[in-house]
Write an enzyme that holds these catalytic residues in place. Sequence first.
Site, PDB file in Angstrom:
ATOM      1  CG  ASP A   1      -1.817   1.252   1.269  1.00  0.00           C
ATOM      2  OD1 ASP A   1      -2.498   1.501   0.264  1.00  0.00           O
ATOM      3  OD2 ASP A   1      -1.814   1.987   2.279  1.00  0.00           O
ATOM      4  CB  SER A   2       0.185   4.756  -0.865  1.00  0.00           C
ATOM      5  OG  SER A   2      -1.058   4.866  -0.197  1.00  0.00           O
TER       6      SER A   2
ATOM      7  CE1 TYR B   1       2.835   5.535  -3.546  1.00  0.00           C
ATOM      8  CE2 TYR B   1       1.773   3.557  -4.402  1.00  0.00           C
ATOM      9  CZ  TYR B   1       2.893   4.180  -3.879  1.00  0.00           C
ATOM     10  OH  TYR B   1       4.049   3.466  -3.693  1.00  0.00           O
ATOM     11  N   GLY B   2      -2.956   8.747  -4.287  1.00  0.00           N
ATOM     12  CA  GLY B   2      -4.262   9.118  -4.843  1.00  0.00           C
ATOM     13  C   GLY B   2      -4.302  10.444  -5.571  1.00  0.00           C
TER      14      GLY B   2
ATOM     15  CB  CYS C   1      -2.847   1.013  -2.637  1.00  0.00           C
ATOM     16  SG  CYS C   1      -3.007   2.744  -3.038  1.00  0.00           S
ATOM     17  CG  ASN C   2      -9.293   0.961  -3.191  1.00  0.00           C
ATOM     18  OD1 ASN C   2     -10.236   0.352  -3.678  1.00  0.00           O
ATOM     19  ND2 ASN C   2      -8.954   0.840  -1.916  1.00  0.00           N
TER      20      ASN C   2
ATOM     21  CD  GLU D   1      -2.737   9.085   6.313  1.00  0.00           C
ATOM     22  OE1 GLU D   1      -1.764   9.812   6.537  1.00  0.00           O
ATOM     23  OE2 GLU D   1      -2.680   8.032   5.649  1.00  0.00           O
TER      24      GLU D   1
ATOM     25  CB  CYS E   1     -10.345   5.073  -0.569  1.00  0.00           C
ATOM     26  SG  CYS E   1      -8.889   5.855   0.147  1.00  0.00           S
ATOM     27  CB  THR E   2      -6.621   1.864   2.025  1.00  0.00           C
ATOM     28  OG1 THR E   2      -6.111   3.179   1.766  1.00  0.00           O
ATOM     29  CG2 THR E   2      -6.086   0.886   1.011  1.00  0.00           C
ATOM     30  CG  HIS E   3      -7.039   6.261   4.406  1.00  0.00           C
ATOM     31  ND1 HIS E   3      -6.208   5.598   3.524  1.00  0.00           N
ATOM     32  CD2 HIS E   3      -6.226   7.011   5.189  1.00  0.00           C
ATOM     33  CE1 HIS E   3      -4.957   5.953   3.756  1.00  0.00           C
ATOM     34  NE2 HIS E   3      -4.937   6.806   4.764  1.00  0.00           N
TER      35      HIS E   3
HETATM   36  N1  DGL Z   1      -4.224   3.852  -0.310  1.00  0.00           N
HETATM   37  C1  DGL Z   1      -4.886   4.873  -1.123  1.00  0.00           C
HETATM   38  C2  DGL Z   1      -6.130   4.276  -1.786  1.00  0.00           C
HETATM   39  O1  DGL Z   1      -6.652   3.265  -1.380  1.00  0.00           O
HETATM   40  C3  DGL Z   1      -5.284   6.082  -0.281  1.00  0.00           C
HETATM   41  C4  DGL Z   1      -4.099   6.880   0.210  1.00  0.00           C
HETATM   42  C5  DGL Z   1      -3.277   7.468  -0.914  1.00  0.00           C
HETATM   43  O2  DGL Z   1      -3.799   8.309  -1.695  1.00  0.00           O
HETATM   44  O3  DGL Z   1      -2.115   7.081  -1.046  1.00  0.00           O
HETATM   45  O4  DGL Z   1      -6.592   4.824  -2.757  1.00  0.00           O
END
Ligand code: DGL
Length: 282
Positions: free
Chosen positions: A10-11, A41-42, A72-73, A149, A184-186
């Site tokens: 994941d990021s 990453y998003g 990570c999505n 976060e 999204c992971t969050h």
């Molecule tokens: N892990 C990213 C996602 O699931 C969210 C955090 C990021 O933008 O890196 O899209």
Amino acid sequence: VTLPRIGVFDSGVGGLTVLKAMAEQVPAHYLYFGDTARLPYGTKSAETVARYSIAATHFLESQSIDLLVIACNSATALALPSVRQAAAVPVVGVVQPGATMAAEVSKTRAAIVVATEATVSSHAYRDALQQRGLEAYEKACPLFVPLVEEGWIDHPVTEQVARIYLGEAMAQASDKADVLVLACTHYPLIAPLLRRITPAHVQIVDSAESTARAVKERFRINGGAPARLFSTRGGDSPSASGNMEHRTFRFYVTDSVDKFKRLATRFLGRQVDHVEHVDLGG
Ligand code: DGL
């Protein structure tokens, strides 16, 4: 019994929601890589995310893994084909499992997808849902990641932001959608808040649970109650930790180990050990 070695990438810390869901379903040695120095990453381009994702893939493969899960999505949406090409092991992303689960629960054949800007612009979910006969209404919610976060998971500001985003998405879908995909992971962390403000007929599906199910099916694991590895109540009482002995965890991060540990506690509901710093350069 030889347990599989599963690399999870994941990021940053967000992928821990996917790790948590998977570890509860699948006994394995887990190697988690969080690219904390280069997140988010998003907000980045497909080229950049693909380059970072391939570097992470090579790192995890150097630790000998049997399967790679892109938790990570944004990385899945932007870079899954590049990662598959670069990887020697099978690769599972989060988009297809999420779309499959949405297709299973939707009666109206329409879903709202909330995600980062990058995931929405890639239209990876729209394509995956269309392949399953669903119409997709995609909505970028860039403020959710920083709010989560910050720990504002049950906060009036987050609720206000969510009401605006979801209100816009619902209007766009003109009440046709009966599924909300948390892409999204969050977002699983704010699922209770989203549940509160989403109409009751709309079911919420998240890519963490659906990916855990896909990985479990891959290993054809059957029987046995899921282990409660990461008790949100804290503590590790024998009853709360299930088959703890059938899972091990190693964490690798590209930025501060201490910061990762702090945030990881929030995502997993328990403290994490065995965190190492790695430098991938670039
Ligand atoms: N892990 C990213 C996602 O699931 C969210 C955090 C990021 O933008 O890196 O899209």
